[in-house]
Design a protein around this motif. Structure first.
Motif, short mmCIF file in Angstrom:
data_model
loop_
_atom_site.label_atom_id
_atom_site.label_comp_id
_atom_site.label_asym_id
_atom_site.label_seq_id
_atom_site.Cartn_x
_atom_site.Cartn_y
_atom_site.Cartn_z
N CYS A 73 90.68 129.89 25.52
CA CYS A 73 89.44 129.11 25.48
C CYS A 73 88.53 129.45 26.65
CB CYS A 73 89.76 127.62 25.52
SG CYS A 73 90.80 127.04 24.17
N ALA A 74 87.25 129.19 26.47
CA ALA A 74 86.24 129.49 27.49
C ALA A 74 86.53 128.79 28.81
CB ALA A 74 84.86 129.09 26.98
N GLU A 75 86.92 127.52 28.73
CA GLU A 75 87.14 126.75 29.94
C GLU A 75 88.27 127.34 30.78
OE1 GLU A 75 86.04 123.72 26.64
OE2 GLU A 75 87.02 125.68 26.81
N ILE A 94 81.80 121.75 35.76
CA ILE A 94 81.93 122.72 34.68
C ILE A 94 81.01 122.30 33.54
CG2 ILE A 94 83.99 121.53 33.81
CD1 ILE A 94 84.96 124.27 32.74
N ALA A 95 80.22 123.26 33.07
CA ALA A 95 79.36 123.03 31.91
C ALA A 95 79.95 123.78 30.73
CB ALA A 95 77.95 123.53 32.20
N ILE A 96 79.89 123.16 29.56
CA ILE A 96 80.48 123.72 28.35
C ILE A 96 79.44 123.67 27.24
CG2 ILE A 96 82.33 123.49 26.65
CD1 ILE A 96 83.74 121.79 29.01
N PRO A 111 86.60 119.70 25.98
CA PRO A 111 87.70 120.66 26.09
C PRO A 111 88.92 120.24 25.28
CG PRO A 111 86.79 120.16 28.25
CD PRO A 111 86.17 119.20 27.29
N CYS A 112 89.65 121.21 24.75
CA CYS A 112 90.88 120.93 24.01
C CYS A 112 91.95 120.43 24.98
CB CYS A 112 91.36 122.20 23.29
SG CYS A 112 92.08 123.45 24.37
N GLY A 113 93.07 120.02 24.46
CA GLY A 113 94.15 119.50 25.29
C GLY A 113 94.67 120.48 26.32
N ASN A 114 94.85 121.75 25.93
CA ASN A 114 95.33 122.76 26.88
C ASN A 114 94.33 122.94 28.02
OD1 ASN A 114 97.75 123.39 25.58
ND2 ASN A 114 96.77 124.91 24.27
N CYS A 115 93.05 122.96 27.69
CA CYS A 115 92.03 123.12 28.73
C CYS A 115 91.96 121.90 29.64
CB CYS A 115 90.66 123.39 28.10
SG CYS A 115 90.56 125.05 27.37
N ARG A 116 92.06 120.71 29.05
CA ARG A 116 92.06 119.49 29.87
C ARG A 116 93.20 119.53 30.87
NH1 ARG A 116 90.13 114.52 25.94
NH2 ARG A 116 88.70 115.79 24.73
N GLN A 117 94.39 119.92 30.41
CA GLN A 117 95.55 119.98 31.30
C GLN A 117 95.33 121.02 32.41
OE1 GLN A 117 98.25 117.93 31.38
NE2 GLN A 117 98.78 119.01 33.27
N SER A 118 94.76 122.16 32.05
CA SER A 118 94.52 123.20 33.06
C SER A 118 93.49 122.75 34.09
CB SER A 118 94.04 124.49 32.38
OG SER A 118 95.06 125.01 31.56
N ILE A 119 92.43 122.12 33.62
CA ILE A 119 91.37 121.66 34.54
C ILE A 119 91.87 120.52 35.42
CG2 ILE A 119 89.04 120.71 34.72
CD1 ILE A 119 88.47 122.05 31.94
#
Length: 163
Positions: A73-75, A94-96, A111-119
């Motif tokens: 994902c972009a994020e 962060i802008a999306i 953001p998807c769940g994986n991106c939320r966890q990473s951020i």
């Protein structure tokens, strides 16, 4: 039994003219990054732009693969690039920007769940919030002051014994 309501405050802007100069620039950078996304399978293009505390802006866009789990994902592209290029430098915001080639998006995509966890891991590690600014092709702009707002009860290193 006890019940507890968990919520957050979401700012909704009708146009980018309501944003600060820096937020508007960051959102425009995310939108430009979106156009270079590699999304031949989903036709769903996402661009992200991070503002670091040192003033640097880092971009990312989604990169798909015929083996779906192999894409990114972009994020996460942007966050991981920031971590690799500027280790220890805090992410301020962060802008999306998201768009579909198949239909008009009028509501921002969070953001998807994986991106939320990473951020959230970056946010926890740097001990300061990361503001999220989200926009679709058309419609309002959403903003919240921390990724923790959209990921309550987040998993973090404290569960693994780290503080």
């Amino acid at each position: 039994m006890k019940k507890k309501q968990i919520g957050f405050e979401l700012s909704i802007f009708e146009t980018s003219d309501e944003l600060s100069k820096d937020e508007k620039k960051l959102l425009e950078t995310a939108e430009a990054a979106r156009y270079d996304a590699y999304a031949p399978y989903s036709n769903f293009q996402v661009g992200a732009a991070l503002l670091l505390e040192n003033g640097q802006i880092i971009i990312g866009n989604n990169q798909e693969n015929a083996s779906y789990p192999s894409g990114l994902c972009a994020e996460r592209v942007a966050v991981f690039q920031a971590g690799a290029r500027y280790p220890g430098v805090a992410i301020v915001s962060i802008a999306i920007s998201a768009a579909s080639k198949e239909h008009l998006l009028e509501v921002p995509a969070a953001p998807c769940g994986n991106c939320r966890q990473s951020i959230i891991e970056y946010e926890q590690r740097q001990k300061s919030p990361i503001t999220l600014i989200m926009r679709a092709e058309k419609g309002p702009i959403y903003s919240c002051t921390s990724v923790a707002d959209i990921l309550p009860l987040a998993f973090g290193s404290s569960f693994l014994g780290d503080s």
